[in-house]
Write an enzyme that holds these catalytic residues in place. Structure first.
Site, mmCIF file in Angstrom:
data_model
loop_
_atom_site.group_PDB
_atom_site.id
_atom_site.type_symbol
_atom_site.label_atom_id
_atom_site.label_comp_id
_atom_site.label_asym_id
_atom_site.label_seq_id
_atom_site.Cartn_x
_atom_site.Cartn_y
_atom_site.Cartn_z
ATOM 1 N N CYS A 80 13.152 10.894 12.615
ATOM 2 C CA CYS A 80 12.713 10.433 11.291
ATOM 3 C C CYS A 80 13.007 11.499 10.240
ATOM 4 C CB CYS A 80 11.217 10.109 11.299
ATOM 5 S SG CYS A 80 10.730 8.840 12.494
ATOM 6 N N CYS B 112 8.028 12.815 14.069
ATOM 7 C CA CYS B 112 9.269 12.362 14.705
ATOM 8 C C CYS B 112 10.491 13.123 14.178
ATOM 9 C CB CYS B 112 9.428 10.854 14.459
ATOM 10 S SG CYS B 112 11.084 10.207 14.800
ATOM 11 N N CYS C 224 26.014 19.185 14.550
ATOM 12 C CA CYS C 224 25.023 20.231 14.854
ATOM 13 C C CYS C 224 23.596 19.735 14.601
ATOM 14 C CB CYS C 224 25.316 21.459 14.006
ATOM 15 S SG CYS C 224 23.977 22.670 13.942
ATOM 16 N N CYS D 163 21.637 21.845 12.109
ATOM 17 C CA CYS D 163 22.125 21.617 10.744
ATOM 18 C C CYS D 163 21.475 20.364 10.159
ATOM 19 C CB CYS D 163 23.645 21.444 10.741
ATOM 20 S SG CYS D 163 24.566 22.855 11.375
#
Length: 369
Positions: free
Chosen positions: A185, A182, A53, A56
């Site tokens: 990131c 990002c 997910c 998540c």
């Protein structure tokens, strides 16, 4: 929004259900322990999540902060259920297809009283950050827990310290070139933090990152064009090597162990391979098999071999020599008794440094057993 990202409050024995990500300080709930842990005298915040997910993963660092902050709160449990692995458990509580649940009442069995109870289900509409979730749990659970500020073990690189840290010929350095905006990131951040924590006791290993958006010149110097980019700068190659491995904790740990000669697991503990010197294995086997009157000669050969060792292996070699001599002086039960003593020490609450020391000795002793 992905269905596993909905967050629900379940009222009854003060039980809350939430959906988010992974954390070491979160109790792993399964079919075997769910009813034992959830529904007792304390409240519980439980995440029903899926490993794939995206939402998540995005929430992961926030939920991890929550788990860490409530770790010592006796009146509230922070738990998680992997719905890919425990489909029947998620289905039982109505969350396998959460879109069809619609906040209706569900009749559940109280594991404590074995009496039928009704739990009201309410959707959590608050912000997806640790502070908001903590406020939610505090209000419903009667706690007053603040989100803990967890110190980072990742070395933050700048233009001022980059060369000093990365180009140090005595260090193996893994660098993440990232950009604050990002998404990938941000997803990597909690895992990368765990990597740094796992190797924080290794003086020769550095886990670092650089804001490549802020320090564009450094990023361009090393050919960084996308984010996150990971480069490994070993002692013998300060030009840098592209890290092309997986992005899970285990992938990073395996990579660093292989490249740096370390023996750590994902929690930073030494593995059973730590301290083992392959060049001494044959001599140890010869020592164990030798008659008592011949063991002394083998010990001398072990000492000669240890003299050739350098760095940390030389330190391990000294433990080999000491163990061999103790075996001769204290008899055949020495290794067994000493291993058991060290294990008792390891089972206690001790400092990481002591745990490393005892694990190294135990591993080496095991080669003599």
């Amino acid at each position: 929004m992905e269905k596993y990202q909905q967050i629900w409050l379940v009222l009854g024995t003060l039980t809350f259900f939430a959906l988010s990500a992974l954390a070491d300080d979160v109790v792993v709930l399964t079919e075997d322990n769910f009813e034992k842990e959830v529904g007792q005298d304390r409240g519980a915040l439980v995440e029903f999540y899926a490993p794939w997910c995206g939402h998540c993963k995005k929430l992961a660092p926030e939920y991890e902060k929550l788990g860490t902050s409530f770790k010592k709160a006796k009146s509230v449990l922070i738990g998680k259920v992997d719905c890919d692995e425990h489909k029947s458990l998620c289905s039982k509580y109505g969350f396998l297809d959460i879109q069809q649940f619609n906040g209706s009442l569900k009749d559940l069995w109280s594991p404590k009283t074995h009496e039928k109870s009704f739990f009201g289900i309410h959707r959590y509409e608050g912000p997806r950050n640790a502070e908001s979730l903590a406020e939610f749990v505090n209000n419903e659970g009667g706690t007053n827990v603040k989100i803990a500020t967890v110190p980072s073990n990742v070395v933050v690189l700048t233009a001022d310290n980059f060369n000093e840290v990365v180009l140090d010929e005595t260090k193996d350095v893994l660098v993440e070139f990232y950009a604050p905006w990002c998404g990938h990131c941000k997803n990597l951040a909690p895992t990368y933090e765990k990597v740094s924590t796992a190797f924080k006791s290794e003086e020769d290993v550095v886990i670092a990152n650089l804001d490549a958006d802020k320090y564009k010149d450094l990023a361009e110097k090393f050919g960084v064009s996308g984010f996150p980019t990971l480069k490994f700068f070993p002692k013998g190659n300060k030009a840098g090597e592209e890290y092309e491995g997986g992005r899970d904790l285990e992938d990073f740990v395996s990579f660093i162990n292989e490249k740096c000669g370390t023996s750590r697991d994902g929690k930073g503990q030494l593995t059973s391979k730590a301290g083992i010197v392959e060049s001494l294995d044959a001599l140890v086997k010869e020592f164990v098999a030798a008659d008592d009157d011949k063991k002394k000669a083998v010990v001398s050969r072990i000492e000669e071999e240890v003299e050739k060792l350098k760095g940390s292996t030389a330190r391990y070699g000294k433990i080999y020599v000491k163990t061999a001599k103790n075996c001769m002086a204290k008899g055949s039960d020495y290794t067994k008794n000493e291993i058991e003593r060290l294990q008792r020490m390891l089972d206690k609450s001790i400092s990481p440094a002591k745990a490393d020391e005892f694990t190294l000795k135990k591993n080496i002793l095991s080669t003599f057993a």
